[in-house]
Design an enzyme around this catalytic site. Structure first.
Site, mmCIF file in Angstrom:
data_model
loop_
_atom_site.group_PDB
_atom_site.id
_atom_site.type_symbol
_atom_site.label_atom_id
_atom_site.label_comp_id
_atom_site.label_asym_id
_atom_site.label_seq_id
_atom_site.Cartn_x
_atom_site.Cartn_y
_atom_site.Cartn_z
ATOM 1 N N GLU A 170 0.796 -1.223 0.000
ATOM 2 C CA GLU A 170 0.000 0.000 0.000
ATOM 3 C C GLU A 170 0.828 1.273 0.000
ATOM 4 O O GLU A 170 0.304 2.356 -0.208
ATOM 5 C CB GLU A 170 -0.944 0.016 1.216
ATOM 6 N N VAL A 176 8.519 3.216 1.044
ATOM 7 C CA VAL A 176 9.280 3.919 2.073
ATOM 8 C C VAL A 176 10.590 4.411 1.472
ATOM 9 O O VAL A 176 11.320 3.645 0.842
ATOM 10 C CB VAL A 176 9.558 3.012 3.284
ATOM 11 N N ASP A 192 -2.171 -7.150 12.021
ATOM 12 C CA ASP A 192 -1.410 -7.793 10.938
ATOM 13 C C ASP A 192 0.015 -8.061 11.404
ATOM 14 O O ASP A 192 0.962 -7.943 10.637
ATOM 15 C CB ASP A 192 -1.412 -6.892 9.702
ATOM 16 N N ASP A 208 4.601 -0.668 10.439
ATOM 17 C CA ASP A 208 3.420 -0.973 9.610
ATOM 18 C C ASP A 208 2.158 -1.062 10.462
ATOM 19 O O ASP A 208 1.697 -2.151 10.806
ATOM 20 C CB ASP A 208 3.617 -2.265 8.805
#
Length: 303
Positions: A91, A94, A237, A254
């Site tokens: 998504e 970085v 997650d 994350d």
């Protein structure tokens, strides 16, 4: 320079050039109210791959929590320099960005810049399940999200960035092991770059720790999960792939999918899955742990 001959006859002040001159000749600003003086520094234009600091482009609430670490650069003359991409993800990507004031190079800091993509260029899995229980403040944005219009895709990217920003601030304030969130500007989050000996810290999945360190790592993950559950939230997650091993310290990354343990109908399922993922990794490396036992322990913290 103006001389006394250039002044009008009714000038109300005595002309004493030596008293008002500044610079090497006088070494002072005698006779001038200090409130009217300031230091002036000139800066060259930024080059390719650079921008002026965006620290002052964002509202105060879009900056990291106080007290801020000493390494955060707050100079108005600072320049952000792109150093390259660090990692690509489902998504977001970085990048590494250096922020430094050319007049104070010793204060330079390298940060991680996480930039979310719109939904045309990302594949965030199970996004709808994570978003249950969240609200969108503006009805126009909510309608756009439902229609999946162009604006809706832009809003969605911003919503995920805001979700991670809020999670970082919340967890950092709780004392959880997460990167310090420096600022958010649109879909870009600047945060602490976690390193080991000047290089990006490896993911836990890439490490092969000795047994004592392995047990310490598990204790840290368990404490992290307990801290979240006590605050009524779940990572959602968590796995060995979004935990960084910075020496003997773990740092969780994350975080856009953080969910409410009770408010989200999938909260308990997400917590059990986090326990299963984590325990599976540690068991594969010889540590005797049980996901059901961990889940029960965490539930005791929750209620």
């Amino acid at each position: 320079m103006t001389s006394h001959r250039d002044l009008p006859a009714d000038w109300p002040f005595d002309w004493e050039p030596d008293a008002y001159r500044s610079g090497p000749e006088s070494g002072s600003l005698e006779g001038i109210d200090p409130g009217f003086t300031f230091d002036f520094r000139s800066y060259d234009d930024v080059g390719d791959g650079q921008r002026w600091t965006t620290w002052f482009d964002v509202e105060p609430l879009m900056r990291g929590p106080e007290p801020r670490p000493s390494w955060v650069v707050e100079s108005r003359g600072a320049i952000d320099t792109e150093l390259g991409i660090l990692k690509t993800g489902k998504e977001a990507d970085v990048f590494l960005v250096e922020r430094a004031d050319p007049h104070d190079p010793d204060s330079a800091v390298v940060m991680a810049a996480k930039r979310y993509r719109d939904s045309n260029h990302r594949s965030f899995h199970r996004a709808a399940s994570y978003a249950e229980g969240r609200s969108v403040k503006r009805s126009r944005d909510e309608r756009a999200l439902k229609r999946k219009s162009t604006w809706g895709r832009i809003v969605a990217a911003g919503e995920w960035a805001i979700a991670e920003w809020d999670a970082l601030k919340r967890l950092y304030t709780l004392g959880a092991a997460v990167p310090y969130p420096v600022q958010i500007d649109g879909v870009e989050i600047l945060m602490e770059w976690i390193t080991v000996d000047g290089e990006t810290a490896p993911r836990l999945a890439q490490t092969r720790p000795e047994r004592d360190l392995l047990a310490s790592y598990f204790d840290q993950v368990r404490d992290f999960l307990a801290l979240l559950v006590q605050d009524g939230i779940v990572h959602g997650d968590l796995s060995a792939y979004n935990i960084l091993a910075a020496g003997d310290r773990l740092v969780v990354i994350d975080l856009p999918q953080i969910v409410d343990l009770v408010g989200n109908p999938n909260g308990m399922d997400f917590l059990l899955r986090d326990c299963t993922n984590i325990c599976g990794w540690f068991k594969a490396r010889g540590l005797e742990v049980d996901e059901q036992e961990l889940f029960g322990e965490l539930m005791a913290h929750a209620f």
